[in-house]
Design a protein around this motif. Sequence first.
Motif, mmCIF file in Angstrom:
data_model
loop_
_atom_site.group_PDB
_atom_site.id
_atom_site.type_symbol
_atom_site.label_atom_id
_atom_site.label_comp_id
_atom_site.label_asym_id
_atom_site.label_seq_id
_atom_site.Cartn_x
_atom_site.Cartn_y
_atom_site.Cartn_z
ATOM 1 N N PRO A 30 -0.019 43.072 31.904
ATOM 2 C CA PRO A 30 0.237 44.703 31.763
ATOM 3 C C PRO A 30 0.757 44.065 33.472
ATOM 4 N N ALA A 31 2.463 45.279 33.220
ATOM 5 C CA ALA A 31 2.592 44.923 34.491
ATOM 6 C C ALA A 31 2.716 46.727 35.538
ATOM 7 N N VAL A 32 3.456 47.676 34.105
ATOM 8 C CA VAL A 32 3.640 48.734 35.062
ATOM 9 C C VAL A 32 3.659 49.769 33.147
ATOM 10 N N ASP A 33 3.173 50.799 33.844
ATOM 11 C CA ASP A 33 3.427 51.983 32.958
ATOM 12 C C ASP A 33 4.383 52.951 33.499
ATOM 13 N N LEU A 34 5.327 52.987 32.180
ATOM 14 C CA LEU A 34 6.418 54.091 31.957
ATOM 15 C C LEU A 34 6.516 54.844 30.638
ATOM 16 N N ALA A 35 7.243 55.965 30.944
ATOM 17 C CA ALA A 35 6.931 57.144 29.453
ATOM 18 C C ALA A 35 6.949 56.557 28.264
ATOM 19 N N CYS A 36 7.974 55.121 28.036
ATOM 20 C CA CYS A 36 8.270 54.056 27.035
ATOM 21 C C CYS A 36 6.976 53.862 26.795
ATOM 22 N N ASP A 137 10.227 54.289 39.974
ATOM 23 C CA ASP A 137 11.245 55.133 41.020
ATOM 24 C C ASP A 137 11.902 56.210 39.232
ATOM 25 N N PRO A 138 12.153 58.023 39.612
ATOM 26 C CA PRO A 138 12.670 58.286 38.953
ATOM 27 C C PRO A 138 13.279 58.095 38.676
ATOM 28 N N ASP A 139 14.485 57.861 39.048
ATOM 29 C CA ASP A 139 15.713 57.458 38.652
ATOM 30 C C ASP A 139 16.218 55.849 38.181
ATOM 31 N N VAL A 140 15.212 55.126 38.609
ATOM 32 C CA VAL A 140 15.601 53.938 37.516
ATOM 33 C C VAL A 140 14.552 54.162 36.349
ATOM 34 N N ALA A 141 13.450 54.423 36.439
ATOM 35 C CA ALA A 141 12.076 54.429 34.841
ATOM 36 C C ALA A 141 13.050 54.451 33.690
ATOM 37 N N PRO A 142 13.480 55.462 33.669
ATOM 38 C CA PRO A 142 14.361 56.317 32.498
ATOM 39 C C PRO A 142 15.564 54.931 31.917
ATOM 40 N N ARG A 143 15.726 54.181 33.222
ATOM 41 C CA ARG A 143 16.967 53.228 33.107
ATOM 42 C C ARG A 143 16.710 52.196 32.482
ATOM 43 N N VAL A 144 15.491 51.780 32.485
ATOM 44 C CA VAL A 144 14.806 50.554 32.380
ATOM 45 C C VAL A 144 13.491 50.844 31.013
ATOM 46 N N CYS A 145 13.598 52.391 30.710
ATOM 47 C CA CYS A 145 12.997 52.870 29.095
ATOM 48 C C CYS A 145 14.153 52.659 28.255
ATOM 49 N N ALA A 146 15.486 52.972 28.342
ATOM 50 C CA ALA A 146 16.243 52.952 27.753
ATOM 51 C C ALA A 146 16.978 51.322 27.431
ATOM 52 N N ALA A 147 17.313 50.875 27.855
ATOM 53 C CA ALA A 147 17.305 49.493 28.559
ATOM 54 C C ALA A 147 16.518 48.570 27.459
ATOM 55 N N LEU A 148 15.175 49.214 27.278
ATOM 56 C CA LEU A 148 13.962 47.850 26.830
ATOM 57 C C LEU A 148 13.600 48.917 25.166
ATOM 58 N N THR A 149 14.367 49.828 24.511
ATOM 59 C CA THR A 149 13.980 50.799 23.975
ATOM 60 C C THR A 149 15.401 50.459 22.728
#
Length: 149
Positions: A30-36, A137-149
Amino acid sequence: MPPAGATCWRTGPGAVRCDTFVFLESAGEPAVDLACGTVYVTGPDHRLGTRWYEAGLLARRLVRQDVEQTLSLHPDMSGRTLRVRQHDSRWGVSDDVLVFHGNGLLVSGPGVGVLAHIAGLDELDGTHHGTFSWLEDPDVAPRVCAALT
């Protein structure tokens, strides 16, 4: 005191140099917990270090770190992944007070480009010169989630 496994030799009266090598291998950790969900990391982390001692005390140190890892929402790295690269150095007089320099973190992926990037120079007083965007970061996390889902 030099870390375990260090190769040391005298460089002069009361002076010693020690070289170290650390190889860490993450495997679905585990590295980090995001909304996704939890983002997992896999891959190597290499660190080369040099320490200089004078009169038995640590006088200065230098560490170079090279990381080539993969991020995924799955510990087995199935599904979409992102690439993590890190190539930086840090120097100073202790483990707590160090100057960081280089590409501290670059997270990217096919078709999405660079999502997070920490690069530049972090000075002893905490001043950062360069770019700083992290996975949470609030502007980065959603883009990371979109890229991984």
